[in-house]
Motif scaffolding. Structure first.
Motif, PDB file in Angstrom:
ATOM      1  N   CYS A   1       0.842  -1.196   0.000  1.00 54.74           N
ATOM      2  CA  CYS A   1       0.000   0.000   0.000  1.00 54.74           C
ATOM      3  C   CYS A   1       0.880   1.250   0.000  1.00 54.74           C
ATOM      4  O   CYS A   1       1.763   1.397   0.846  1.00 54.74           O
ATOM      5  CB  CYS A   1      -0.914   0.013   1.226  1.00 54.74           C
ATOM      6  N   ARG A   2       0.603   2.152  -0.931  1.00 54.04           N
ATOM      7  CA  ARG A   2       1.424   3.351  -1.055  1.00 54.04           C
ATOM      8  C   ARG A   2       0.944   4.497  -0.171  1.00 54.04           C
ATOM      9  O   ARG A   2       1.674   5.465   0.045  1.00 54.04           O
ATOM     10  CB  ARG A   2       1.461   3.798  -2.521  1.00 54.04           C
ATOM     11  N   ASN A   3      -0.277   4.400   0.320  1.00 59.44           N
ATOM     12  CA  ASN A   3      -0.801   5.455   1.186  1.00 59.44           C
ATOM     13  C   ASN A   3      -1.995   4.912   1.963  1.00 59.44           C
ATOM     14  O   ASN A   3      -2.404   3.755   1.796  1.00 59.44           O
ATOM     15  CB  ASN A   3      -1.201   6.695   0.355  1.00 59.44           C
ATOM     16  N   GLY A   4      -2.561   5.755   2.818  1.00 57.12           N
ATOM     17  CA  GLY A   4      -3.664   5.323   3.660  1.00 57.12           C
ATOM     18  C   GLY A   4      -4.925   4.989   2.901  1.00 57.12           C
ATOM     19  O   GLY A   4      -5.691   4.106   3.318  1.00 57.12           O
ATOM     20  N   THR A   5      -5.169   5.662   1.785  1.00 55.39           N
ATOM     21  CA  THR A   5      -6.370   5.370   0.997  1.00 55.39           C
ATOM     22  C   THR A   5      -6.286   3.967   0.394  1.00 55.39           C
ATOM     23  O   THR A   5      -7.260   3.210   0.416  1.00 55.39           O
ATOM     24  CB  THR A   5      -6.567   6.424  -0.110  1.00 55.39           C
ATOM     25  N   GLU A   6      -5.124   3.610  -0.140  1.00 49.67           N
ATOM     26  CA  GLU A   6      -4.959   2.250  -0.660  1.00 49.67           C
ATOM     27  C   GLU A   6      -5.086   1.222   0.463  1.00 49.67           C
ATOM     28  O   GLU A   6      -5.666   0.143   0.266  1.00 49.67           O
ATOM     29  CB  GLU A   6      -3.608   2.117  -1.362  1.00 49.67           C
ATOM     30  N   ARG A   7      -4.580   1.559   1.659  1.00 46.69           N
ATOM     31  CA  ARG A   7      -4.690   0.626   2.790  1.00 46.69           C
ATOM     32  C   ARG A   7      -6.157   0.460   3.193  1.00 46.69           C
ATOM     33  O   ARG A   7      -6.595  -0.638   3.550  1.00 46.69           O
ATOM     34  CB  ARG A   7      -3.845   1.099   3.967  1.00 46.69           C
ATOM     35  N   CYS A   8      -6.924   1.541   3.150  1.00 46.43           N
ATOM     36  CA  CYS A   8      -8.356   1.441   3.454  1.00 46.43           C
ATOM     37  C   CYS A   8      -9.066   0.537   2.454  1.00 46.43           C
ATOM     38  O   CYS A   8      -9.953  -0.244   2.817  1.00 46.43           O
ATOM     39  CB  CYS A   8      -8.999   2.834   3.452  1.00 46.43           C
ATOM     40  N   THR A   9      -8.688   0.652   1.182  1.00 46.18           N
ATOM     41  CA  THR A   9      -9.286  -0.184   0.151  1.00 46.18           C
ATOM     42  C   THR A   9      -9.033  -1.658   0.434  1.00 46.18           C
ATOM     43  O   THR A   9      -9.945  -2.493   0.391  1.00 46.18           O
ATOM     44  CB  THR A   9      -8.717   0.178  -1.235  1.00 46.18           C
ATOM     45  N   GLU A  10      -7.779  -1.988   0.744  1.00 44.83           N
ATOM     46  CA  GLU A  10      -7.446  -3.379   1.069  1.00 44.83           C
ATOM     47  C   GLU A  10      -8.202  -3.851   2.303  1.00 44.83           C
ATOM     48  O   GLU A  10      -8.656  -4.996   2.375  1.00 44.83           O
ATOM     49  CB  GLU A  10      -5.942  -3.524   1.288  1.00 44.83           C
ATOM     50  N   ALA A  11      -8.318  -2.964   3.295  1.00 39.83           N
ATOM     51  CA  ALA A  11      -8.982  -3.339   4.543  1.00 39.83           C
ATOM     52  C   ALA A  11     -10.455  -3.660   4.313  1.00 39.83           C
ATOM     53  O   ALA A  11     -10.990  -4.615   4.887  1.00 39.83           O
ATOM     54  CB  ALA A  11      -8.848  -2.212   5.566  1.00 39.83           C
ATOM     55  N   VAL A  12     -11.119  -2.867   3.484  1.00 38.71           N
ATOM     56  CA  VAL A  12     -12.534  -3.112   3.181  1.00 38.71           C
ATOM     57  C   VAL A  12     -12.719  -4.504   2.590  1.00 38.71           C
ATOM     58  O   VAL A  12     -13.641  -5.246   2.961  1.00 38.71           O
ATOM     59  CB  VAL A  12     -13.077  -2.028   2.222  1.00 38.71           C
ATOM     60  N   LEU A  13     -11.832  -4.880   1.680  1.00 35.00           N
ATOM     61  CA  LEU A  13     -11.934  -6.188   1.037  1.00 35.00           C
ATOM     62  C   LEU A  13     -11.542  -7.313   1.992  1.00 35.00           C
ATOM     63  O   LEU A  13     -12.224  -8.336   2.081  1.00 35.00           O
ATOM     64  CB  LEU A  13     -11.054  -6.213  -0.206  1.00 35.00           C
ATOM     65  N   ALA A  14     -10.449  -7.108   2.739  1.00 36.85           N
ATOM     66  CA  ALA A  14      -9.940  -8.166   3.614  1.00 36.85           C
ATOM     67  C   ALA A  14     -10.889  -8.450   4.782  1.00 36.85           C
ATOM     68  O   ALA A  14     -11.053  -9.597   5.193  1.00 36.85           O
ATOM     69  CB  ALA A  14      -8.564  -7.791   4.144  1.00 36.85           C
ATOM     70  N   ALA A  15     -11.521  -7.399   5.312  1.00 34.62           N
ATOM     71  CA  ALA A  15     -12.421  -7.565   6.453  1.00 34.62           C
ATOM     72  C   ALA A  15     -13.877  -7.718   6.021  1.00 34.62           C
ATOM     73  O   ALA A  15     -14.758  -7.852   6.873  1.00 34.62           O
ATOM     74  CB  ALA A  15     -12.286  -6.379   7.405  1.00 34.62           C
ATOM     75  N   ASP A  16     -14.110  -7.663   4.702  1.00 34.90           N
ATOM     76  CA  ASP A  16     -15.469  -7.786   4.150  1.00 34.90           C
ATOM     77  C   ASP A  16     -16.404  -6.755   4.786  1.00 34.90           C
ATOM     78  O   ASP A  16     -17.501  -7.069   5.237  1.00 34.90           O
ATOM     79  CB  ASP A  16     -16.017  -9.201   4.370  1.00 34.90           C
ATOM     80  N   ILE A  17     -15.935  -5.509   4.807  1.00 36.72           N
ATOM     81  CA  ILE A  17     -16.721  -4.413   5.370  1.00 36.72           C
ATOM     82  C   ILE A  17     -17.822  -4.034   4.377  1.00 36.72           C
ATOM     83  O   ILE A  17     -17.555  -3.744   3.214  1.00 36.72           O
ATOM     84  CB  ILE A  17     -15.818  -3.209   5.671  1.00 36.72           C
ATOM     85  N   LYS A  18     -19.051  -4.031   4.847  1.00 38.76           N
ATOM     86  CA  LYS A  18     -20.195  -3.800   3.964  1.00 38.76           C
ATOM     87  C   LYS A  18     -20.678  -2.359   3.964  1.00 38.76           C
ATOM     88  O   LYS A  18     -21.521  -1.989   3.135  1.00 38.76           O
ATOM     89  CB  LYS A  18     -21.361  -4.702   4.384  1.00 38.76           C
ATOM     90  N   SER A  19     -20.208  -1.532   4.875  1.00 40.00           N
ATOM     91  CA  SER A  19     -20.679  -0.152   4.980  1.00 40.00           C
ATOM     92  C   SER A  19     -20.468   0.593   3.665  1.00 40.00           C
ATOM     93  O   SER A  19     -19.462   0.394   2.972  1.00 40.00           O
ATOM     94  CB  SER A  19     -19.939   0.576   6.103  1.00 40.00           C
ATOM     95  N   ASP A  20     -21.417   1.473   3.345  1.00 42.87           N
ATOM     96  CA  ASP A  20     -21.314   2.251   2.118  1.00 42.87           C
ATOM     97  C   ASP A  20     -20.441   3.477   2.316  1.00 42.87           C
ATOM     98  O   ASP A  20     -19.819   3.954   1.376  1.00 42.87           O
ATOM     99  CB  ASP A  20     -22.703   2.684   1.647  1.00 42.87           C
ATOM    100  N   LEU A  21     -20.366   4.004   3.545  1.00 40.93           N
ATOM    101  CA  LEU A  21     -19.550   5.176   3.829  1.00 40.93           C
ATOM    102  C   LEU A  21     -18.349   4.758   4.671  1.00 40.93           C
ATOM    103  O   LEU A  21     -18.500   4.234   5.775  1.00 40.93           O
ATOM    104  CB  LEU A  21     -20.379   6.240   4.570  1.00 40.93           C
ATOM    105  N   ILE A  22     -17.153   4.978   4.124  1.00 40.89           N
ATOM    106  CA  ILE A  22     -15.911   4.601   4.792  1.00 40.89           C
ATOM    107  C   ILE A  22     -15.184   5.880   5.205  1.00 40.89           C
ATOM    108  O   ILE A  22     -14.954   6.768   4.376  1.00 40.89           O
ATOM    109  CB  ILE A  22     -14.990   3.780   3.863  1.00 40.89           C
TER     110      ILE A  22
END
Length: 277
Positions: free
Chosen positions: A92-113
Motif C-alpha cells: 500500500c502506497r498510502n492510507g487510501t490504498e490501505r483502506c481499500t485493502e482493509a474493506v476487502l480483507a475484512a469484508d466491510i459492507k458499509s457504504d460510507l468509509i
C-alpha cells in the motif's frame, strides 16, 4: 441509488458507516511513530495508536471501527487494547490504498468509509460527525474531507515555517460549491506583495469515501502532482472525482498531526489543553 464514479455507474444504498485507521510502522520521517507514547492531562502515557483509536471511538453514528496495518507489532498492540484489526499488504502506497485493502480483507459492507488518520489523535469527533452528516445529506458526494480556517496568527506561523523549509500542514483552495481545487504542502493561494491576504484553509486529514469511489482508487494512475506533493487525495482530483470540503471549527490546541518526533510536544500540549487523559 445510482452514482457515477470515474465515468462508471454504480447502484448502491446507504449501508452504514465504518471508520478505518490506517497504521504502519515504517514511517519515513518517524519510524515506529504509531507506538510512540504521549502523555495527557493526568500524566498517563498512551501510544499514538491508542489515542487515535480512542478519538475515533468518540465519534457518534459509526457502526464499526477497524485498525488496518501491515505490521504485527501494531496488530499486537491494537488487539491488546481491544481494537478490531485487519492485516493489509506492505504494498500500500498510502492510507487510501490501505483502506481499500482493509474493506476487502475484512469484508466491510458499509457504504460510507471514513479514513481516520492513525497519527492524528487531535481530530475532533464533531468534525468527523460533520463530515458524515454532509455525505448523508448529499448522496452525490463521492469523497469529502475537512478543513479549518486559520487565524491570522496561525497563518503567519505557517509562513515562517515555510521560509525555513519546514512544512507542518497542508492547505487547500476550493470553489464556490466547496469542492476542492487543489491541495498543497505550500501555503495557497500565493499572494503578491502589497495585496490583501485571503483566508488560509488548513486541511484536516480525515476523509470520507463512498465505498465504490474507494474501490475505484487503486486502479487510478498516481498523478505527477500526487507524487510531487506527497498527497494521496490529488489522485481523485486528477481523475475528475470531486472532493467536497467541510469547514469545521478549530478546537483548543489546534489539529496538529504527528509527522516527526518534535510534533509530540505540540500534541501533548493540546491533549492537556483539552483535558484528555
Amino acid at each position: 441509488m445510482l452514482r457515477v464514479v470515474g465515468g462508471k455507474e454504480f447502484t448502491c444504498e446507504d449501508r452504514g458507516v465504518a471508520i478505518i485507521i490506517p497504521a504502519r510502522f515504517e514511517s519515513t520521517r518517524f519510524p515506529g511513530k504509531s507506538l510512540a507514547e504521549l502523555r495527557g492531562v493526568s500524566g498517563a502515557s498512551k501510544s499514538l495508536l491508542l489515542r487515535s483509536w480512542e478519538a475515533a471511538n468518540r465519534v457518534n453514528g459509526v457502526d464499526e471501527i477497524w485498525i488496518a496495518t501491515d505490521d504485527i507489532r501494531i496488530r499486537d498492540a491494537a488487539e491488546q487494547f481491544g481494537a478490531r484489526v485487519v492485516m493489509t499488504s506492505t504494498d500500500c502506497r498510502n492510507g487510501t490504498e490501505r483502506c481499500t485493502e482493509a474493506v476487502l480483507a475484512a469484508d466491510i459492507k458499509s457504504d460510507l468509509i471514513v479514513n481516520f488518520q492513525g497519527d492524528a489523535p487531535l481530530t475532533p469527533p464533531l468534525a468527523v460527525e460533520a463530515l458524515i452528516q454532509t455525505m448523508h445529506d448529499a448522496p452525490c458526494v463521492e469523497v469529502a474531507t475537512t478543513m479549518v480556517r486559520c487565524s491570522p496568527v496561525a497563518a503567519d506561523c505557517l509562513r515562517v515555517d515555510e521560509t525555513v523549509g519546514r512544512s507542518r500542514a497542508t492547505t487547500v483552495v476550493f470553489d464556490r460549491n466547496f469542492d476542492a481545487l487543489y491541495f498543497s504542502r505550500s501555503i495557497i493561494p500565493f499572494v503578491p506583495e502589497g495585496m490583501a491576504r485571503p483566508p488560509v484553509y488548513l486541511h484536516v486529514g480525515v476523509f470520507g469515501y463512498r465505498r465504490d469511489a474507494l474501490m475505484h482508487y487503486p486502479g487510478l494512475e498516481p498523478s505527477v502532482f500526487e507524487e510531487t506533493e506527497g498527497l494521496e487525495q490529488l489522485r481523485f482530483l486528477d481523475a475528475g472525482i470531486p472532493i467536497r470540503m467541510v469547514e469545521v471549527g478549530t478546537p483548543p490546541g489546534g489539529v496538529w498531526e504527528v509527522d516527526c518526533p518534535s510534533d509530540l510536544v505540540s500534541v501533548e500540549a493540546a491533549l492537556v489543553e483539552r483535558h484528555l487523559h
